[in-house]
Design a protein around this motif. Sequence first.
Motif, PDB file in Angstrom:
ATOM      1  N   MET A   1       5.323  22.016  14.027  1.00  0.00           N
ATOM      2  CA  MET A   1       5.318  21.457  12.681  1.00  0.00           C
ATOM      3  C   MET A   1       4.331  20.287  12.605  1.00  0.00           C
ATOM      4  O   MET A   1       4.359  19.366  13.411  1.00  0.00           O
ATOM      5  N   ASN A   2       3.407  20.328  11.613  1.00  0.00           N
ATOM      6  CA  ASN A   2       2.401  19.290  11.483  1.00  0.00           C
ATOM      7  C   ASN A   2       2.993  18.015  10.878  1.00  0.00           C
ATOM      8  O   ASN A   2       3.738  18.073   9.902  1.00  0.00           O
ATOM      9  N   ARG A   3       2.648  16.890  11.464  1.00  0.00           N
ATOM     10  CA  ARG A   3       3.091  15.614  10.918  1.00  0.00           C
ATOM     11  C   ARG A   3       2.234  15.275   9.703  1.00  0.00           C
ATOM     12  O   ARG A   3       1.037  15.555   9.658  1.00  0.00           O
ATOM     13  N   PRO A   4       2.816  14.647   8.678  1.00  0.00           N
ATOM     14  CA  PRO A   4       2.026  14.265   7.501  1.00  0.00           C
ATOM     15  C   PRO A   4       0.965  13.243   7.870  1.00  0.00           C
ATOM     16  O   PRO A   4       1.136  12.438   8.788  1.00  0.00           O
ATOM     17  N   GLN A   5      -0.134  13.290   7.150  1.00  0.00           N
ATOM     18  CA  GLN A   5      -1.212  12.344   7.406  1.00  0.00           C
ATOM     19  C   GLN A   5      -0.776  10.925   7.049  1.00  0.00           C
ATOM     20  O   GLN A   5      -0.103  10.706   6.034  1.00  0.00           O
ATOM     21  N   PRO A   6      -1.136   9.932   7.870  1.00  0.00           N
ATOM     22  CA  PRO A   6      -0.763   8.549   7.536  1.00  0.00           C
ATOM     23  C   PRO A   6      -1.508   8.066   6.303  1.00  0.00           C
ATOM     24  O   PRO A   6      -2.562   8.607   5.940  1.00  0.00           O
ATOM     25  N   ILE A   7      -0.957   7.050   5.647  1.00  0.00           N
ATOM     26  CA  ILE A   7      -1.603   6.423   4.494  1.00  0.00           C
ATOM     27  C   ILE A   7      -2.742   5.551   5.004  1.00  0.00           C
ATOM     28  O   ILE A   7      -2.534   4.625   5.789  1.00  0.00           O
ATOM     29  N   LYS A   8      -3.943   5.852   4.575  1.00  0.00           N
ATOM     30  CA  LYS A   8      -5.128   5.120   5.043  1.00  0.00           C
ATOM     31  C   LYS A   8      -5.330   3.864   4.187  1.00  0.00           C
ATOM     32  O   LYS A   8      -5.446   3.945   2.967  1.00  0.00           O
ATOM     33  N   VAL A   9      -5.366   2.701   4.846  1.00  0.00           N
ATOM     34  CA  VAL A   9      -5.435   1.414   4.152  1.00  0.00           C
ATOM     35  C   VAL A   9      -6.716   0.679   4.518  1.00  0.00           C
ATOM     36  O   VAL A   9      -7.100   0.620   5.685  1.00  0.00           O
ATOM     37  N   LEU A  10      -7.365   0.112   3.504  1.00  0.00           N
ATOM     38  CA  LEU A  10      -8.524  -0.761   3.711  1.00  0.00           C
ATOM     39  C   LEU A  10      -8.140  -2.169   3.261  1.00  0.00           C
ATOM     40  O   LEU A  10      -7.596  -2.353   2.177  1.00  0.00           O
ATOM     41  N   ILE A  11      -8.427  -3.170   4.092  1.00  0.00           N
ATOM     42  CA  ILE A  11      -8.110  -4.568   3.787  1.00  0.00           C
ATOM     43  C   ILE A  11      -9.387  -5.305   3.437  1.00  0.00           C
ATOM     44  O   ILE A  11     -10.354  -5.301   4.210  1.00  0.00           O
ATOM     45  N   VAL A  12      -9.413  -5.945   2.251  1.00  0.00           N
ATOM     46  CA  VAL A  12     -10.592  -6.689   1.805  1.00  0.00           C
ATOM     47  C   VAL A  12     -10.164  -8.123   1.517  1.00  0.00           C
ATOM     48  O   VAL A  12      -9.502  -8.405   0.515  1.00  0.00           O
ATOM     49  N   ASP A  13     -10.549  -9.047   2.397  1.00  0.00           N
ATOM     50  CA  ASP A  13     -10.144 -10.452   2.276  1.00  0.00           C
ATOM     51  C   ASP A  13     -11.130 -11.298   3.064  1.00  0.00           C
ATOM     52  O   ASP A  13     -11.537 -10.913   4.169  1.00  0.00           O
ATOM     53  N   ASP A  14     -11.523 -12.445   2.501  1.00  0.00           N
ATOM     54  CA  ASP A  14     -12.518 -13.258   3.203  1.00  0.00           C
ATOM     55  C   ASP A  14     -11.927 -14.099   4.327  1.00  0.00           C
ATOM     56  O   ASP A  14     -12.656 -14.751   5.063  1.00  0.00           O
ATOM     57  N   SER A  15     -10.599 -14.077   4.482  1.00  0.00           N
ATOM     58  CA  SER A  15      -9.950 -14.810   5.566  1.00  0.00           C
ATOM     59  C   SER A  15      -9.747 -13.894   6.767  1.00  0.00           C
ATOM     60  O   SER A  15      -9.046 -12.881   6.670  1.00  0.00           O
ATOM     61  N   ALA A  16     -10.327 -14.274   7.904  1.00  0.00           N
ATOM     62  CA  ALA A  16     -10.172 -13.475   9.121  1.00  0.00           C
ATOM     63  C   ALA A  16      -8.715 -13.444   9.573  1.00  0.00           C
ATOM     64  O   ALA A  16      -8.236 -12.423  10.074  1.00  0.00           O
ATOM     65  N   VAL A  17      -8.002 -14.554   9.376  1.00  0.00           N
ATOM     66  CA  VAL A  17      -6.589 -14.620   9.762  1.00  0.00           C
ATOM     67  C   VAL A  17      -5.773 -13.638   8.929  1.00  0.00           C
ATOM     68  O   VAL A  17      -4.945 -12.891   9.464  1.00  0.00           O
ATOM     69  N   VAL A  18      -5.995 -13.632   7.631  1.00  0.00           N
ATOM     70  CA  VAL A  18      -5.256 -12.717   6.752  1.00  0.00           C
ATOM     71  C   VAL A  18      -5.564 -11.273   7.111  1.00  0.00           C
ATOM     72  O   VAL A  18      -4.653 -10.434   7.180  1.00  0.00           O
ATOM     73  N   ARG A  19      -6.824 -10.957   7.341  1.00  0.00           N
ATOM     74  CA  ARG A  19      -7.190  -9.580   7.715  1.00  0.00           C
ATOM     75  C   ARG A  19      -6.476  -9.161   8.989  1.00  0.00           C
ATOM     76  O   ARG A  19      -5.950  -8.055   9.096  1.00  0.00           O
ATOM     77  N   GLN A  20      -6.442 -10.058   9.968  1.00  0.00           N
ATOM     78  CA  GLN A  20      -5.808  -9.748  11.244  1.00  0.00           C
ATOM     79  C   GLN A  20      -4.303  -9.542  11.082  1.00  0.00           C
ATOM     80  O   GLN A  20      -3.748  -8.553  11.584  1.00  0.00           O
ATOM     81  N   VAL A  21      -3.646 -10.457  10.358  1.00  0.00           N
ATOM     82  CA  VAL A  21      -2.195 -10.366  10.194  1.00  0.00           C
ATOM     83  C   VAL A  21      -1.816  -9.113   9.406  1.00  0.00           C
ATOM     84  O   VAL A  21      -0.900  -8.373   9.787  1.00  0.00           O
ATOM     85  N   LEU A  22      -2.517  -8.854   8.317  1.00  0.00           N
ATOM     86  CA  LEU A  22      -2.215  -7.670   7.519  1.00  0.00           C
ATOM     87  C   LEU A  22      -2.432  -6.384   8.320  1.00  0.00           C
ATOM     88  O   LEU A  22      -1.630  -5.449   8.232  1.00  0.00           O
ATOM     89  N   ALA A  23      -3.496  -6.349   9.102  1.00  0.00           N
ATOM     90  CA  ALA A  23      -3.764  -5.162   9.917  1.00  0.00           C
ATOM     91  C   ALA A  23      -2.653  -4.935  10.940  1.00  0.00           C
ATOM     92  O   ALA A  23      -2.194  -3.801  11.136  1.00  0.00           O
ATOM     93  N   GLU A  24      -2.194  -6.010  11.579  1.00  0.00           N
ATOM     94  CA  GLU A  24      -1.108  -5.888  12.560  1.00  0.00           C
ATOM     95  C   GLU A  24       0.180  -5.398  11.905  1.00  0.00           C
ATOM     96  O   GLU A  24       0.880  -4.527  12.441  1.00  0.00           O
ATOM     97  N   LEU A  25       0.495  -5.937  10.722  1.00  0.00           N
ATOM     98  CA  LEU A  25       1.716  -5.535  10.019  1.00  0.00           C
ATOM     99  C   LEU A  25       1.653  -4.082   9.577  1.00  0.00           C
ATOM    100  O   LEU A  25       2.620  -3.322   9.723  1.00  0.00           O
ATOM    101  N   MET A  26       0.517  -3.680   9.040  1.00  0.00           N
ATOM    102  CA  MET A  26       0.369  -2.305   8.564  1.00  0.00           C
ATOM    103  C   MET A  26       0.428  -1.304   9.710  1.00  0.00           C
ATOM    104  O   MET A  26       1.064  -0.247   9.622  1.00  0.00           O
TER     105      MET A  26
END
Length: 354
Positions: A1-26
């Motif tokens: 049985m094929n697993r559903p494709q994950p939701i592909k997310v792009l993060i656009v933010d000028d803060s490197a900290v925010v990009r890193q934290v959001l990526a880790e959470l997602m």
Amino acid sequence: MNRPQPIKVLIVDDSAVVRQVLAELMNKAPDIEVIGHAMDPIFAMDRMQKQWPDVILLDIEMPRMDGITFLKKIMVEHPTPVIICSSLTEKGAETTMQALGAGAFAIFTKPTMGVKSFLQEAAQELVASVRAAGAARVSRIPRLALHKPTAKLSADAVLAASTGAMAVTTDRFSAIGTSTGGTQALEYVLSALPRTCPGLVVVQHMPERFTAAFAERLDNLCEIRVREAKTGDRIMPGLALIAPGGKHLVVKRSGAQYHVDVIGAPPVNRHCPSVDVLFRSVANSAGANAKGVIMTGMGDDGARGLLEMREAGARTFAQDEESCVVFGMPKEAIRMGAAERVLSLSEIPEVLER
């Protein structure tokens, strides 16, 4: 049985900290995959030419191109669910209205200080919003304002259940509850109503400070009057009262007339204002003198309250799946037998007008 494709997310933010934290959470969610991040929309557009995301997490204040301009460009060229994640929106209600008007799926406010810890605490709500966005029909409508997770209370925390139906009066009105996708859906419905339509009371899930600007925007677009509700306001023909963010809206009867109270109380179903609280108050005070409509939204807030309205003699309706951005709240109401009829978005104004 094929697993559903994950939701592909792009993060656009000028803060490197925010990009890193959001990526880790997602990336902790098994059904979500961060396919990239960019410090501004120009870099994001280059990244999106290689692989288009299912959902975009977008800041507003960024170099070279602001988030609102980028959002408008996306919605014209390739409609995609966009969740605004910005500290600017917390203090700029007008900016929030611009984002909603441009087609933002959700508004997620972050503080100017302690962003990392805040995002980690709010991770559950943000992930749930990304999942809803990934499943949404973004070309139909979009939007919502998110809240920090809280314990899930029922309407019992604010109001006791009805003890009996009210006598019929000549004053009639309608109660509307909505969440994700509701801002544009409400714009469609309210702008179609004439000044002679019965009065309306509305809960749209939204944070504090945003509902006043939202009501003002609708007032400028609609033939009926629209304003943020205040305690003591009478429900009158040609007037829609919007529940203030961070407060519950309840209806009370005085003789043959109906007024509203705006009260501070704990969130119900993790929302304040809560649709369940409004609908229960309508069941208690108005019974057969009211109509209830539950529209597009994530979760189940309002489903039990709509059932209480129906049991009290009110006419009750739910928006259909085809016209919903997110078929959560109406679906639960239909499942519980709370909705007398299921309507498309285009059918709702006629029901409210009658």
